[in-house]
Design a protein around this motif. Structure first.
Motif, short mmCIF file in Angstrom:
data_model
loop_
_atom_site.label_atom_id
_atom_site.label_comp_id
_atom_site.label_asym_id
_atom_site.label_seq_id
_atom_site.Cartn_x
_atom_site.Cartn_y
_atom_site.Cartn_z
N GLY A 187 -37.52 -3.33 56.70
CA GLY A 187 -36.73 -2.40 57.49
C GLY A 187 -35.26 -2.75 57.52
O GLY A 187 -34.89 -3.91 57.67
N ALA A 188 -34.40 -1.74 57.37
CA ALA A 188 -32.95 -1.92 57.34
C ALA A 188 -32.30 -1.30 58.57
O ALA A 188 -32.79 -0.31 59.11
CB ALA A 188 -32.37 -1.28 56.09
N ILE A 189 -31.18 -1.89 58.98
CA ILE A 189 -30.33 -1.27 60.00
C ILE A 189 -29.10 -0.71 59.31
O ILE A 189 -28.40 -1.43 58.58
CB ILE A 189 -29.91 -2.29 61.07
N ILE A 190 -28.85 0.57 59.52
CA ILE A 190 -27.70 1.22 58.89
C ILE A 190 -26.81 1.84 59.96
O ILE A 190 -27.27 2.20 61.04
CB ILE A 190 -28.15 2.30 57.89
N ALA A 191 -25.53 1.97 59.63
CA ALA A 191 -24.56 2.59 60.54
C ALA A 191 -23.79 3.65 59.78
O ALA A 191 -23.47 3.48 58.60
CB ALA A 191 -23.59 1.54 61.09
N GLU A 200 -18.29 -4.15 61.58
CA GLU A 200 -18.28 -5.59 61.87
C GLU A 200 -18.59 -5.84 63.35
O GLU A 200 -19.35 -6.76 63.69
CB GLU A 200 -16.93 -6.19 61.50
N ALA A 201 -18.03 -5.00 64.23
CA ALA A 201 -18.30 -5.15 65.65
C ALA A 201 -19.77 -4.84 65.96
O ALA A 201 -20.41 -5.55 66.74
CB ALA A 201 -17.40 -4.22 66.46
N ILE A 202 -20.31 -3.80 65.33
CA ILE A 202 -21.71 -3.44 65.55
C ILE A 202 -22.62 -4.59 65.12
O ILE A 202 -23.56 -4.95 65.84
CB ILE A 202 -22.08 -2.16 64.78
N ALA A 203 -22.34 -5.18 63.97
CA ALA A 203 -23.13 -6.32 63.51
C ALA A 203 -23.04 -7.48 64.50
O ALA A 203 -24.05 -8.16 64.77
CB ALA A 203 -22.66 -6.77 62.13
N GLY A 204 -21.87 -7.68 65.07
CA GLY A 204 -21.70 -8.74 66.06
C GLY A 204 -22.52 -8.50 67.32
O GLY A 204 -23.12 -9.43 67.86
N TRP A 205 -22.59 -7.24 67.76
CA TRP A 205 -23.38 -6.92 68.95
C TRP A 205 -24.88 -7.08 68.68
O TRP A 205 -25.63 -7.53 69.54
CB TRP A 205 -23.07 -5.50 69.42
N ILE A 206 -25.29 -6.70 67.48
CA ILE A 206 -26.70 -6.88 67.11
C ILE A 206 -27.05 -8.36 67.10
O ILE A 206 -28.09 -8.78 67.64
CB ILE A 206 -27.00 -6.25 65.74
N ARG A 207 -26.19 -9.18 66.51
CA ARG A 207 -26.46 -10.63 66.45
C ARG A 207 -26.46 -11.24 67.85
O ARG A 207 -27.26 -12.12 68.14
CB ARG A 207 -25.41 -11.30 65.56
N ALA A 208 -25.58 -10.74 68.71
CA ALA A 208 -25.56 -11.25 70.08
C ALA A 208 -26.84 -10.87 70.82
O ALA A 208 -27.38 -11.67 71.60
CB ALA A 208 -24.34 -10.69 70.82
#
Length: 281
Positions: A187-191, A200-208
């Motif tokens: 499964g992939a997460i796409i924006a 980049e910010a979205i990836a940071g929120w997901i990692r957090a």
């Protein structure tokens, strides 16, 4: 920010903190819960979703509108889809029994189906017969009751299929790993590709959100069980342990290699539309 992901334990575990406002600075999420077959279609047809969880196999249809994010998805080893039947006896594990037979799959644009097609081309003489798409939680009962000859199952079904008296005919993940040595891209997460979305910010929120889940696993338990098809807490825990791993935090070199190898082979076989593999990065 509008997001769609499945009600499966790995997704709800990862996105629990963000969806509950526990990530400082992250925008509020408007969450839609939907089966993978629905999210694959939504990503290709809807213009309203900012972030979507889809199958890696569905990427070729959506990469012009969405970008692949390097985190939040599901890749791994020993976690591949399974082909199940209700056959018994000495030849119960012979793939040839699928020749011309009816097989249920969770989505025709799922990684599970793509792996199955690649596997069947090598192992099922003459190919399978009719393919029936149905929600993944309906597949095992249909195989048990003889409504279909075999089923391709995903998610927590790999932990529970014995309860339905079913037989494992093939492990698509084991086949893929022996073929390539790479993890299984599920499964992939796409924006959405948009000037107003900061990927980049979205990836940071997901990692957090993922980091919070790992640090406080008990915090998401009720949320996970509320949405899971399989309500057994131990099954949900096993599901999370299997599908949430280092690739959920960062695809890395092996993750991208797995994705490009899978979709590159699929293009060669004519199973997905041709596209520029550079769009994956």
């Amino acid at each position: 920010m509008k997001i769609a992901f499945s009600p499966c334990p790995n997704d709800t575990f990862i996105f629990h903190a963000w969806s509950h406002g526990l990530i400082p600075g992250a925008p509020q999420l408007d969450v839609m819960y939907a089966d993978i077959d629905i999210t694959n279609t939504l990503a290709a047809e809807s213009t309203e979703l900012d972030i979507v969880k889809i199958s890696y196999a569905a990427l070729p249809w959506v990469l012009s509108e969405y970008a692949l994010l390097p985190c939040g998805g599901a890749l791994g080893r020993g976690c591949g889809p399974l082909v199940l039947t209700n056959a018994q006896g000495e030849k119960a594990d012979d793939p040839a029994q699928l020749s011309g037979r009816k097989v249920a799959v969770p989505s025709e644009r799922s990684t599970a189906y793509l792996l199955f097609r690649l596997w069947a081309a090598q192992n099922v003489p003459g190919g399978v017969g009719e393919i029936v798409v149905m929600p993944f939680h309906e597949i095992m009962p249909a195989v048990r009751d003889g409504k279909i000859d075999a089923g391709l199952v995903i998610h927590e079904a790999r932990f529970t299929y014995q309860e339905y008296g079913l037989t494992l005919l093939g492990d698509m993940g084991s086949w893929w790993e022996s073929e390539t040595g790479l993890p299984i891209p599920l499964g992939a997460i796409i924006a959405r590709r948009s000037s107003v979305l900061d990927h980049e910010a979205i990836a940071g929120w997901i990692r957090a959100s993922l980091a919070y889940a790992w640090e406080h696993p008990e915090a998401s338990q009720s949320y996970v069980l509320e949405h899971a098809q399989e309500m057994n807490p131990e099954v949900a825990k096993a599901h999370i342990s299997l599908y949430v791993n280092q690739f959920s935090d960062n695809l890395g070199e092996d993750g991208y290699a797995a994705i490009t190898t899978l979709l590159g082979r699929a293009m060669e076989e004519g199973l997905v539309p041709k596209f520029d593999l550079e769009l994956l990065k």
